[in-house]
Design an enzyme around this catalytic site. Structure first.
Site, PDB file in Angstrom:
ATOM      1  CG  HIS A 120      -5.400  33.734  80.303  1.00 60.16           C
ATOM      2  ND1 HIS A 120      -4.144  33.280  80.588  1.00 60.16           N
ATOM      3  CD2 HIS A 120      -6.109  33.622  81.462  1.00 60.16           C
ATOM      4  CE1 HIS A 120      -4.083  32.888  81.857  1.00 60.16           C
ATOM      5  NE2 HIS A 120      -5.257  33.099  82.408  1.00 60.16           N
ATOM      6  CD  GLU A 157      -8.750  32.579  83.199  1.00 67.61           C
ATOM      7  OE1 GLU A 157      -8.327  33.374  84.068  1.00 67.61           O
ATOM      8  OE2 GLU A 157      -8.187  31.498  82.936  1.00 67.61           O
ATOM      9  CG  HIS A 212      -7.009  36.194  85.826  1.00 64.13           C
ATOM     10  ND1 HIS A 212      -6.304  35.522  84.853  1.00 64.13           N
ATOM     11  CD2 HIS A 212      -6.299  37.325  86.094  1.00 64.13           C
ATOM     12  CE1 HIS A 212      -5.216  36.221  84.536  1.00 64.13           C
ATOM     13  NE2 HIS A 212      -5.200  37.313  85.280  1.00 64.13           N
ATOM     14  CD  GLU A 294      -8.223  33.553  89.305  1.00 64.91           C
ATOM     15  OE1 GLU A 294      -9.214  33.193  88.613  1.00 64.91           O
ATOM     16  OE2 GLU A 294      -7.051  33.423  88.933  1.00 64.91           O
TER      17      GLU A 294
END
Length: 330
Positions: A120, A157, A212, A294
């Site tokens: 992101h 995030e 992430h 993650e």
């Protein structure tokens, strides 16, 4: 899987191999614990044993970040007072001030190219029209990108991934690798998930990692590494990267346990810390070995306490670096 209530996994950081074995065995069940120890201490050139793909959790609206149902991104908010906010990432490929690294052509990873993909972009929430544009990911069409998720305090995030990516870049450069980021606080939004894959492809990267943090339900804890499924559809063909990506992912998972003390996810991956997905454009469109990680669940109070700790983020970056280095030296 049970977790140590303490945020400080001191018993797991001891350097004694015997103590490490006991600590890891408490973290993961059966054969996987033995594999983690073997992998983290050098492993074999052929990586760990193959595992069956687990059921994938559906996306939570975070683009190529594969969160869990019910998570709601809270973009654009700053971290709450008292937490360890990440520093602004260094610009370009020439490193941040004081970023010591070998001379060109020196170091154990000299000549190797690693692409780091920070999940992101902090500016995505200001560019919803652009990031909502659909792009082809091989199996279907999907949003260009999303805002990502956040902790209840507002720590996003995108902030987390930018910080860890910078730390990882520094560590890999110290080993002589050429490191490229898909974005580095140098663009207002994006890039789209298809462009993220193309950056690694054009760089002819030896390894790519997309960083992430998840947005799952409270009580869901731990990390997981996402591996590409076998996909041959449209412009996507992962045939050549499935096996090396699994090797890369297993090495990253094993070393992540060793350095952070975090356990594999207790909500997917069958306690292996590994998941296989065919719905992520960043993996489907890659032609070079690539994995997602993650690092924890931003919606769980225990995990977010780790994710907001600068000390833990450094350990997370070290675990990724050790896994990538092991893969590249195999």
């Amino acid at each position: 899987m049970s977790y140590d209530e303490s945020h400080s996994p001191a018993p797991r950081r001891r350097t004694s191999r015997t103590t490490l074995t006991v600590a890891l065995a408490a973290l993961v069940p059966g054969a996987f614990a033995g594999w983690l120890i073997w992998q983290a201490t050098g492993g074999s050139d052929e990586g760990g044993p193959a595992r069956s793909a687990s059921a994938s959790s559906p996306a939570d609206g975070t683009g190529d970040s594969p969160g869990s149902p019910g998570s709601e991104p809270r973009p654009g908010l700053s971290e709450s007072p008292g937490s360890s906010a990440p520093s602004k990432p260094a610009r370009g490929d020439d490193g941040a001030p004081g970023d010591a690294r070998p001379a060109p052509g020196e170091g154990p990873l000299a000549g190797r190219v690693v692409v780091i993909d920070p999940g992101h972009n902090p500016g995505n929430f200001k560019h919803t029209t652009e990031i909502n544009k659909l792009v082809d990911i091989g199996t279907n069409r999907k949003e260009c990108d999303t805002t990502g998720t956040s902790g209840n305090s507002g720590y996003t995030e995108a902030e987390f991934t930018a910080d860890v990516s910078q730390r990882l870049r520094t560590l890999l450069r110290k080993e002589g690798a050429t490191v490229k980021l898909t974005h580095d606080n140098d663009r207002p939004w994006g890039p789209c998930v298809d462009e993220r894959a193309e950056i690694g492809n054009k760089a002819k990267a030896d390894a790519v990692i997309s960083i992430h943090a998840d947005g799952s339900a409270v009580g869901n804890r731990g990390f997981h590494v996402i591996l590409p499924a076998l996909v041959k559809s449209g412009g996507a063909d992962t045939t050549k990267i499935v096996a090396p990506s699994r090797d890369l992912g297993e090495r990253v998972a094993g070393n992540f346990v060793r350095t952070t003390g975090s356990a594999p996810s207790n909500y997917l991956g069958d306690d292996t810390g590994l998941d296989v997905r065919d719905d992520l454009g960043g993996l489907n469109l890659s032609t070079v070995p690539k994995v997602f990680i993650e690092c924890g669940n931003m919606r769980d109070s225990k995990d977010i306490a780790l994710l907001t700790s600068a000390n833990w983020r450094q350990k997370a970056a070290q675990g990724m670096a050790d896994g990538i280095s092991s893969f590249l030296k195999r």
